[in-house]
Design a protein around this motif. Sequence first.
Motif, short mmCIF file in Angstrom:
data_model
loop_
_atom_site.label_atom_id
_atom_site.label_comp_id
_atom_site.label_asym_id
_atom_site.label_seq_id
_atom_site.Cartn_x
_atom_site.Cartn_y
_atom_site.Cartn_z
N GLU A 1 35.28 52.21 36.29
CA GLU A 1 34.92 51.48 37.57
C GLU A 1 34.06 50.24 37.55
N HIS A 2 33.01 50.41 36.94
CA HIS A 2 31.95 49.32 36.68
C HIS A 2 32.85 48.35 35.62
N PHE A 3 33.42 48.75 34.59
CA PHE A 3 34.08 47.73 33.77
C PHE A 3 35.08 46.97 34.37
N GLN A 4 35.77 47.75 35.21
CA GLN A 4 36.86 46.68 36.30
C GLN A 4 36.41 46.04 37.24
N ARG A 5 35.28 46.40 37.80
CA ARG A 5 34.73 45.61 39.00
C ARG A 5 34.09 44.24 38.21
N LEU A 6 33.37 44.42 37.05
CA LEU A 6 32.80 43.46 36.58
C LEU A 6 33.47 42.42 35.75
N SER A 7 34.58 43.03 35.07
CA SER A 7 35.61 42.02 34.37
C SER A 7 36.21 41.11 35.68
N GLY B 1 34.62 37.04 35.56
CA GLY B 1 35.75 36.19 35.26
C GLY B 1 36.36 35.48 36.44
N SER B 2 35.59 35.58 37.55
CA SER B 2 36.16 34.67 38.70
C SER B 2 35.86 33.25 38.66
N LEU B 3 36.84 32.33 39.24
CA LEU B 3 36.76 31.07 39.26
C LEU B 3 35.49 30.42 39.78
N ARG B 4 34.81 31.15 40.72
CA ARG B 4 33.70 30.78 41.47
C ARG B 4 32.61 31.15 40.44
N ASN B 5 32.40 32.18 39.52
CA ASN B 5 31.45 32.42 38.79
C ASN B 5 31.71 31.44 37.34
#
Length: 307
Positions: free
Chosen positions: A199-205, A209-213
């Motif tokens: 769950e942490h792996f998917q959330r952090l990915s 990797g978001s455009l804002r970030n």
Amino acid sequence: MIRDIRDRMIFNQRVPGLIKDTFAFVDNNLGGSPRYLRELCEALMPLKKIWGCALTFNVLRDPELVRLMGRAGCRYVYTGLESLNPESITAMNKDQNKLSEVREVMQRAFASGIVLSFGLLVGADGDTNEYFERLPEYLHDLGDHCPTFLGIVCPYPETPFFAQVAAEGRLLPGVTSRDLDGYTLCHRPTRLHPSEAIEHFQRLSRALGSLRNVGRHVWNRLMASDLPRYKASVLMSAPEVISLRGPLVNRSRSYIAGRDPIEAWDEARMRELGLEPQRLDASSCRADPRGLARIRSRKAGRSAAVA
């Protein structure tokens, strides 16, 4: 080395200006010998090439060497930071990664004209829910630095970690050699349930990797140095950060060993060749006196081919 770079290397001319006179050293630690790296940088300076490499984090703690690399044309370095959690660093035996120096090291690299790319891992024995929930905050405190790789800790055979996990009965059922890909959880971390780690792996990915970030990552790095081709290197690092979302493309994956079916193409080829997945479990390994895990010979008639 210098002779090959100067006289024999052929550069891709199809993208004028962007990658001209640009190359990377295919070495997982170009700074294994700091003395050699210094001599190499001094010899590279007259060539005026742009280059990248991979280094262990401890090499970057030498301010003089980092500045020399920048003057010699280094514009990209990948380092395996692995974690911002001190307990996880200790569990992975990465004591050379001095977390108290991370911010200083990163700022120095960018100020020297070097885009510092680093990876983080999920599933180390020191990892906790609290750490992963606060990880974006930690990265913000570092200056909105963003990893370009996010993977899952993998207990590779022939390593002390595999021996430890197997001896403690923490290897997940159904693990095959194809699960040793860095994106599949093959063991139970000591302080996380497997489902929590994923769950942490998917959330952090998704979040990292978001455009804002990615925008924050680029904006905060862009003006750190005026050395040639530095700004272009920062811009070219953006796709790396976006690629953090890549492992999530296959929405049917569970990312837990033994739960995901073999892909159709692989299954068809294995059926044609009469191959079976190479399965790994606690009974198929042992640890020698040095703590190294070894895979016992397969029984006659059983295939040991890698799926």
